[in-house]
Design a protein around this motif. Sequence first.
Motif, PDB file in Angstrom:
ATOM      1  N   MET A 146      61.262  15.881 -59.017  1.00 47.36           N
ATOM      2  CA  MET A 146      61.950  15.049 -60.011  1.00 47.36           C
ATOM      3  C   MET A 146      63.217  14.413 -59.440  1.00 47.36           C
ATOM      4  O   MET A 146      63.508  13.247 -59.702  1.00 47.36           O
ATOM      5  N   VAL A 147      63.970  15.192 -58.652  1.00 49.76           N
ATOM      6  CA  VAL A 147      65.219  14.675 -58.098  1.00 49.76           C
ATOM      7  C   VAL A 147      64.952  13.435 -57.229  1.00 49.76           C
ATOM      8  O   VAL A 147      65.665  12.433 -57.330  1.00 49.76           O
TER       9      VAL A 147
ATOM     10  N   LEU B 147      66.574  24.762 -56.962  1.00 51.40           N
ATOM     11  CA  LEU B 147      65.747  24.007 -56.012  1.00 51.40           C
ATOM     12  C   LEU B 147      64.553  23.407 -56.748  1.00 51.40           C
ATOM     13  O   LEU B 147      63.503  24.040 -56.884  1.00 51.40           O
ATOM     14  N   ASP B 148      64.761  22.185 -57.205  1.00 50.79           N
ATOM     15  CA  ASP B 148      63.724  21.502 -57.972  1.00 50.79           C
ATOM     16  C   ASP B 148      62.712  20.848 -57.024  1.00 50.79           C
ATOM     17  O   ASP B 148      63.088  20.384 -55.951  1.00 50.79           O
ATOM     18  N   GLY B 149      61.451  20.836 -57.469  1.00 45.07           N
ATOM     19  CA  GLY B 149      60.402  20.228 -56.641  1.00 45.07           C
ATOM     20  C   GLY B 149      59.985  21.164 -55.522  1.00 45.07           C
ATOM     21  O   GLY B 149      59.559  20.739 -54.450  1.00 45.07           O
TER      22      GLY B 149
ATOM     23  N   LEU C 218      64.539  21.347 -70.639  1.00 45.49           N
ATOM     24  CA  LEU C 218      65.569  20.550 -71.311  1.00 45.49           C
ATOM     25  C   LEU C 218      66.971  20.799 -70.737  1.00 45.49           C
ATOM     26  O   LEU C 218      67.680  19.843 -70.401  1.00 45.49           O
ATOM     27  N   MET C 219      67.364  22.065 -70.622  1.00 49.49           N
ATOM     28  CA  MET C 219      68.779  22.385 -70.388  1.00 49.49           C
ATOM     29  C   MET C 219      69.268  22.074 -68.981  1.00 49.49           C
ATOM     30  O   MET C 219      70.441  21.779 -68.797  1.00 49.49           O
ATOM     31  N   TYR C 220      68.396  22.195 -67.978  1.00 52.97           N
ATOM     32  CA  TYR C 220      68.869  21.991 -66.595  1.00 52.97           C
ATOM     33  C   TYR C 220      68.034  20.967 -65.817  1.00 52.97           C
ATOM     34  O   TYR C 220      68.184  20.854 -64.612  1.00 52.97           O
ATOM     35  N   GLU C 221      67.147  20.263 -66.506  1.00 49.48           N
ATOM     36  CA  GLU C 221      66.445  19.137 -65.869  1.00 49.48           C
ATOM     37  C   GLU C 221      66.613  17.879 -66.736  1.00 49.48           C
ATOM     38  O   GLU C 221      67.246  16.909 -66.308  1.00 49.48           O
TER      39      GLU C 221
END
Length: 344
Positions: free
Chosen positions: A251-252, A120-122, A282-285
């Motif tokens: 970001m999404v 859950l980004d942001g 880096l790896m998941y965004e």
Amino acid sequence: MKPVSLIQFLIEERRAGHINAELSLLIEVVARACKRISVATNKGALGGVLGMAAGEGDAASINIQGEAQKKLDVISNEILLEANAWGGHLAACASEEMEDPQQIPDMYPKGNHLLLFDPLDGSSNIDVNISVGTIFSVLRCPDHVTEPKVEHFLQPGTEQVAAGYVVYGPATVLVLTFGHGTHEFTLDREVGSFVLSRRGIRIPEETAEFAINMSNQRHWEAPMQRYVGELLAGTEGPRGKDFNMRWVASMVADVHRIITRGGVFFYPLDAKIQAKGGKLRLMYEANPMAFIVEQAGGAATTGRARILELQPTALHQRVPVFLGSRKEVETATHYHVEADGARA
Ligand code: FDP
């Protein structure tokens, strides 16, 4: 034209030789899990899921990045882990919410893929009812590795076999790439399935819109100050045109706007985050977003190098991110490389 469901699209991609059956299943499982996350986020306060995971400020509610974890972060992480445990398509997975990779329980078969995600980004936007999202990246598990460790995940972004994000906004939208273009699917809530809404998305090369957290301006490096200063100068400045600014702080959502109408997104290095190497992971965004953006004709750099070519050194590594319309990413990157050259 008859609507094309995600399942139908995946079958077509298999027939075209772009993906195998295991990767197709993996995407189906991730998409199904994201539908559940969408339902949970849509419930808002009625789901009783807002607020902190444990007592606010409690040690238990601070994730490994030292950030406060909201309940929905925890729920989304569990949904993705549970959905992906038993299908036989994964060798292991890794998440922003967990320090180490999660192994597949012994009772289930293992597959050949590694899944990395930010569930859950942001998340600071959840309580104020602004779009949040899930970001994911898929890598191949190296041959003969049965218990993947961190080192097996540390592959450059060019090795990704799939990447995607789901934005939980007014509509729930999945954006996906297998390295053969970037495609968008919109969730039909009545039917419960993702339907292809844009095939072969192209980001315009030029733009007059940028996204950055301006409150960090005084901490930026000189080339970033120069670049944004020129955008802000508008028609009277060297760029000779006015630029508009947008910053959702998810970001999404910011990337989805760029995928839809063009634009450029920056989370540059600044004095406050210098020691950490950047803000975004880096790896998941950065890697999945860079793959999606490049496949849509855009560019993605750290301000100095192409993101997809970085050799990762840690699972939760942070990097600066410049991505979106090619011309703007190139100009901002050129300013940084030029300043480095002048300093050397
Ligand atoms: P968040 O910390 O709320 O999860 O992933 C980090 C991120 O959000 C991005 O989604 C977003 O673009 C950025 O951080 C927001 O940063 P600011 O707080 O500096 O605005």
